[in-house]
Write an enzyme that holds these catalytic residues in place. Structure first.
Site, PDB file in Angstrom:
ATOM      1  N   HIS B  60      -1.982 -84.190 -40.369  1.00  0.00           N
ATOM      2  CA  HIS B  60      -0.663 -84.654 -39.895  1.00  0.00           C
ATOM      3  C   HIS B  60      -0.464 -84.263 -38.430  1.00  0.00           C
ATOM      4  O   HIS B  60      -0.054 -83.151 -38.124  1.00  0.00           O
ATOM      5  CB  HIS B  60       0.444 -84.045 -40.764  1.00  0.00           C
ATOM      6  CG  HIS B  60       1.785 -84.681 -40.544  1.00  0.00           C
ATOM      7  ND1 HIS B  60       2.724 -84.771 -41.532  1.00  0.00           N
ATOM      8  CD2 HIS B  60       2.354 -85.260 -39.456  1.00  0.00           C
ATOM      9  CE1 HIS B  60       3.809 -85.377 -41.058  1.00  0.00           C
ATOM     10  NE2 HIS B  60       3.608 -85.676 -39.792  1.00  0.00           N
ATOM     11  N   HIS B  62       0.446 -85.870 -34.216  1.00  0.00           N
ATOM     12  CA  HIS B  62       0.922 -86.956 -33.358  1.00  0.00           C
ATOM     13  C   HIS B  62       0.232 -86.836 -32.009  1.00  0.00           C
ATOM     14  O   HIS B  62       0.449 -85.873 -31.291  1.00  0.00           O
ATOM     15  CB  HIS B  62       2.439 -86.866 -33.183  1.00  0.00           C
ATOM     16  CG  HIS B  62       3.170 -86.904 -34.487  1.00  0.00           C
ATOM     17  ND1 HIS B  62       3.541 -88.080 -35.091  1.00  0.00           N
ATOM     18  CD2 HIS B  62       3.545 -85.912 -35.333  1.00  0.00           C
ATOM     19  CE1 HIS B  62       4.144 -87.808 -36.248  1.00  0.00           C
ATOM     20  NE2 HIS B  62       4.159 -86.499 -36.422  1.00  0.00           N
ATOM     21  N   HIS B 232       4.953 -82.365 -45.068  1.00  0.00           N
ATOM     22  CA  HIS B 232       5.768 -81.189 -44.681  1.00  0.00           C
ATOM     23  C   HIS B 232       6.890 -80.777 -45.633  1.00  0.00           C
ATOM     24  O   HIS B 232       8.072 -80.923 -45.336  1.00  0.00           O
ATOM     25  CB  HIS B 232       6.335 -81.348 -43.261  1.00  0.00           C
ATOM     26  CG  HIS B 232       6.883 -82.711 -42.935  1.00  0.00           C
ATOM     27  ND1 HIS B 232       7.795 -83.357 -43.724  1.00  0.00           N
ATOM     28  CD2 HIS B 232       6.645 -83.530 -41.886  1.00  0.00           C
ATOM     29  CE1 HIS B 232       8.083 -84.519 -43.184  1.00  0.00           C
ATOM     30  NE2 HIS B 232       7.404 -84.646 -42.071  1.00  0.00           N
ATOM     31  N   ASP B 305       1.748 -80.938 -38.252  1.00  0.00           N
ATOM     32  CA  ASP B 305       2.811 -81.819 -37.754  1.00  0.00           C
ATOM     33  C   ASP B 305       2.976 -81.624 -36.232  1.00  0.00           C
ATOM     34  O   ASP B 305       4.099 -81.594 -35.712  1.00  0.00           O
ATOM     35  CB  ASP B 305       4.142 -81.589 -38.482  1.00  0.00           C
ATOM     36  CG  ASP B 305       5.124 -82.747 -38.236  1.00  0.00           C
ATOM     37  OD1 ASP B 305       4.739 -83.722 -37.564  1.00  0.00           O
ATOM     38  OD2 ASP B 305       6.272 -82.649 -38.701  1.00  0.00           O
ATOM     39  N   HIS B 309       6.585 -83.014 -27.268  1.00  0.00           N
ATOM     40  CA  HIS B 309       7.679 -83.627 -26.507  1.00  0.00           C
ATOM     41  C   HIS B 309       7.722 -82.956 -25.143  1.00  0.00           C
ATOM     42  O   HIS B 309       7.462 -81.760 -25.034  1.00  0.00           O
ATOM     43  CB  HIS B 309       9.017 -83.428 -27.221  1.00  0.00           C
ATOM     44  CG  HIS B 309       9.120 -84.111 -28.547  1.00  0.00           C
ATOM     45  ND1 HIS B 309       9.113 -85.479 -28.684  1.00  0.00           N
ATOM     46  CD2 HIS B 309       9.203 -83.610 -29.800  1.00  0.00           C
ATOM     47  CE1 HIS B 309       9.207 -85.796 -29.966  1.00  0.00           C
ATOM     48  NE2 HIS B 309       9.255 -84.680 -30.672  1.00  0.00           N
ATOM     49  N   GLY B 324      10.821 -81.613 -33.537  1.00  0.00           N
ATOM     50  CA  GLY B 324       9.388 -81.343 -33.614  1.00  0.00           C
ATOM     51  C   GLY B 324       8.861 -80.371 -32.588  1.00  0.00           C
ATOM     52  O   GLY B 324       9.468 -80.152 -31.536  1.00  0.00           O
TER      53      GLY B 324
END
Lengths: 316, 428
Positions: B60, B62, B232, B305, B309, B324
């Site tokens: 998981h 990004h 999660h 996860d 940002h 996040g």
């Protein structure tokens, strides 16, 4: 009014009452008492903050709080700038921190900030060296309002400790309520919060208060009540369908006051919805201290601006 | 090239290996594992007092490419992964554009081929633009090699759409990964609902917003026989539901992330937006339950996860910040501190949660040290203490609540896809 001075103010900012000690709160009230005298003089001005600059940075419309801070700063001989920013335009433009840093670059001393987001003053205070005074943030805190409420109570009843104070209205969305709870309980008052069930936030009892949705229970034994503004234009709408129904169930009327302790003090942070939270008779009646609250607000805010400036000078 | 990894504690739960061994890597493959190997090699890596394990697998993450290269790229993201000991990561489809069609998948594969320094697998979207309305072409996307489908943060709310999606997954043998969130219950919330949200004056997200959807997914998995993986898990109630479902034989698996067993909602009180995540940090009681669930097998996987940002997005009012945190570089250390040191898991069990199980759930031939296989090997110094410093972060974004924390256990060497990509903590 006898007030003792037991401690020194050392904090850079005033962000809320949650993290203040009872002594620090009492120090502000004590200092405010001497400034109250200034506001009754022919010439209502002292040179305490001469050469200092206070910026009112308001992201939410406000008449009384901004005016009160402005007068407080002016009566201390500070220079005052008012900046009003519409919160909706912020997302496109400058961030809060950039705005704060730019204002700081103008060599100012204190930023008084009102913001629709809870915690915005905390974030601003962490990003700049200038002092930050919270003039109300979201649903979080409105420390100077609670301080002026306590100052008014103490003036009227001579003490805070041991008083039964009930806060009535939209508890869930009220920053005035949260600051009052922290401040009053620290000074030894017994606080009850009263609202329709939908407007009682989860876990509020852990803040050290009694919780009820029954207005009679909240009024019984109360030495003072602080009646909050109902805001039907937001969440309140789903929580309570009609103004009339709210007034019927929770509105403060002369009939309800008759059953209360004699000399019960009725407070309201304003602006009042007459005929919603309380009747006009109560708002203008002999138990009401609503206009005194407004007057005391200036002295309390003078005390806050003064103590913060003094602490900064001492650190130099 | 020939490498000899000498004298480390080799952990391979799949081969049931736990002891001091040497590993010989020849031409990118694991050639031999044994005692006192004495071959002529190009380099000998001394692994004395260290742990040698299959590379970690993060199911998981990004990576933000394409579309949000200001937050992260495949290059910076995989560097960050390798720093944390991950040799395989599955990237979520919430890119711009979303990974919802074969052409975009091919484009992402090209980027991966060009820039990735470890293995990257692609999770495809369930619905077009992750809008929760029109199901993607599972057949074509599967042919392009996606390892699972998920709409990630945009949990499908429409009952008919999710039912159709589950049927499609069953037919294609695809794994459905679900971020469980009832949007109407969570609406506008930024933090766990309770005393902390009340005193901070922030809108709360009730646990029910999560476990209501966990319940829905378990029912869907039981009814359809499709494989559903719960992303999660953050709260006790979700754990209870999954535990019971597994006991009943439902094909459901679950992950949690290090922050859900390390931090509670109490960390939010400073309004630090690096404590804002979705699902939100919960209570100490939930932390205890997550740990129990890891120990008893209810939760199969520790995933990161990893959600980068930029500072300018995160450094704003709590309400306005995105959810996040980044997670690759701290995951193993936090797991060692909270799970191994606190005797929730033994080291081999941790390797199960962070390598073997996620590989198995995604159907990857990863997470083991079999001879003849392309080397995905990491060497961990389990006792090394260090301070996690902002300026040493590999990720393009720095949004972590763990900056300046004293952490323990550090990855020193990484072989990814057979190549020695990190040596003595330096990425090559």
């Amino acid at each position: 009014m006898i007030m003792e001075k037991k401690t020194m103010w050392t904090k850079k900012d005033l962000l809320g009452l949650e993290h203040l000690s009872a002594e620090e709160i009492e120090l502000i009230l004590y200092t405010a008492a001497s400034f109250k005298e200034v506001t009754t003089r022919q010439i209502k001005k002292v040179p305490a903050l001469r050469g200092k600059t206070v910026v009112n940075l308001f992201y939410e419309p406000s008449t009384r709080t901004r005016t009160s801070f402005e007068l407080a700063a002016k009566r201390l001989s500070a220079d005052v700038i008012n900046i009003e920013i519409e919160a909706s335009s912020v997302k496109k433009g400058e961030t809060l921190i950039d705005t704060g840093r730019n204002i700081e670059a103008l060599k100012i001393d204190i930023i008084v900030v009102r913001h629709n987001c809870s915690g915005a003053p905390n974030i601003l205070a962490g990003a700049i060296k200038s002092s930050v005074v919270n003039a109300g943030d979201g649903w979080h805190e409105h420390p100077t309002q609670a301080l002026l409420d306590m100052f008014t109570l103490k003036s009227k009843l001579g003490r805070i400790e041991g008083l039964n104070v009930s806060i009535i209205g939209d508890i869930a969305h009220s920053r005035v309520c949260r600051s009052n709870i922290w401040g009053l309980t620290k000074l030894g008052a017994k606080v009850t919060v009263c609202a329709p069930k939908m407007l009682i936030p989860e876990g509020v009892e852990k803040m050290g208060v009694r919780v009820t949705d029954n207005i009679d229970e909240a009024l019984k034994d109360a030495d003072a009540i602080n009646v909050l503004r109902m805001q039907f234009e937001r969440d309140g709408a789903t929580a309570f369908p009609s103004r009339l129904e709210y007034f019927k169930q929770y509105g403060i009327t002369n009939e309800r006051l008759k059953k209360c302790k004699k000399g019960i003090v009725v407070m309201h942070p304003g602006p009042i919805n007459r005929g919603v939270e309380m009747s006009s008779e109560v708002a203008d009646g002999q138990n009401s201290v609503i206009l005194e609250q407004v007057t005391n607000g200036i002295a309390v805010r003078m005390a806050v601006l003064y103590l913060i400036t003094l602490a900064k000078e001492a650190r130099r | 090239m020939k490498y000899l990894i000498k004298g480390g504690r080799v952990l391979d739960p799949v081969e049931k290996r736990d002891g001091i061994f040497d590993i010989l890597v020849i031409d990118e493959k694991i050639a031999k594992i044994g005692n006192d190997l004495d071959e002529k090699t190009d380099a000998v890596i001394d692994a004395t007092n260290k742990i040698v394990a299959p590379g970690l697998v993060d199911m998981h993450a990004h990576l933000r490419e394409p579309g949000r290269e200001d937050k992260e790229t495949v290059l910076t993201g995989t560097r960050s992964a390798v720093r944390g000991g991950f040799t395989s990561v599955a990237c979520m489809p919430n890119t711009e554009p979303a990974i919802d069609n074969p052409v975009t998948i091919r484009m992402v594969k090209e980027i991966i081929k060009k820039d990735a320094i470890c293995n990257v697998f692609i999770v495809g979207a369930i619905t077009m633009e992750r809008a929760g309305k029109v199901i993607v072409d599972f057949d074509k996307m599967k042919k392009e090699g996606i390892v699972a489908v998920s709409d990630d943060g945009a949990c499908i709310q429409d009952e008919r759409v999710i039912l159709e999606a589950v049927k499609g997954c069953k037919k294609n043998g695809l794994l459905l990964i679900d971020h469980c969130e009832d949007m109407s219950m969570a609406a506008g919330g930024v933090i766990n609902k309770g005393f902390v949200s009340t005193k901070m004056g922030l809108r709360g997200i009730p646990k029910e917003a999560e476990y209501k959807m966990v319940k829905r997914d378990i029912e869907l998995a039981a009814r359809s026989g499709a494989r559903i993986h719960i992303a999660h898990v953050s709260c006790k109630e979700s754990v209870d539901l999954i535990r019971k479902a597994k006991r009943d034989g439902v094909k459901v698996t679950a992950e949690t992330a290090p922050h859900y067993f390390t931090l509670s909602e109490e960390c939010c009180v400073t309004y630090d937006t690096n404590t804002k995540m979705n699902p939100p940090l919960r209570t100490n009681e939930d932390i205890d339950e997550i740990k129990k669930a890891l120990a008893d097998g209810t939760i199969d996987v520790v995933a990161t996860d990893h959600a980068p940002h930029t500072d300018s997005e995160k450094y704003v009012e709590f309400d306005n910040a995105p959810f996040g945190i980044i997670g690759f570089e701290t995951a193993l250390s936090l797991a060692v501190t909270e799970l191994v040191d606190k005797k929730v898991l033994l080291w081999p069990e941790l390797i199960l949660k962070m390598s073997v199980n996620p590989a198995a759930i995604l159907g990857l031939d990863k997470g083991n040290l079999k001879t003849g296989k392309t080397a995905d090997i990491i060497i961990i110094d389990p006792d090394k203490e260090y301070v996690y410093k902002k300026d040493l972060i590999e990720s393009k974004s720095k949004n972590s609540p763990f900056i300046d924390w004293k952490l323990k256990a550090k990855v020193t060497h990484v072989f990814a896809s057979g190549r020695l990509i990190m040596r003595d903590e330096a990425i090559l």
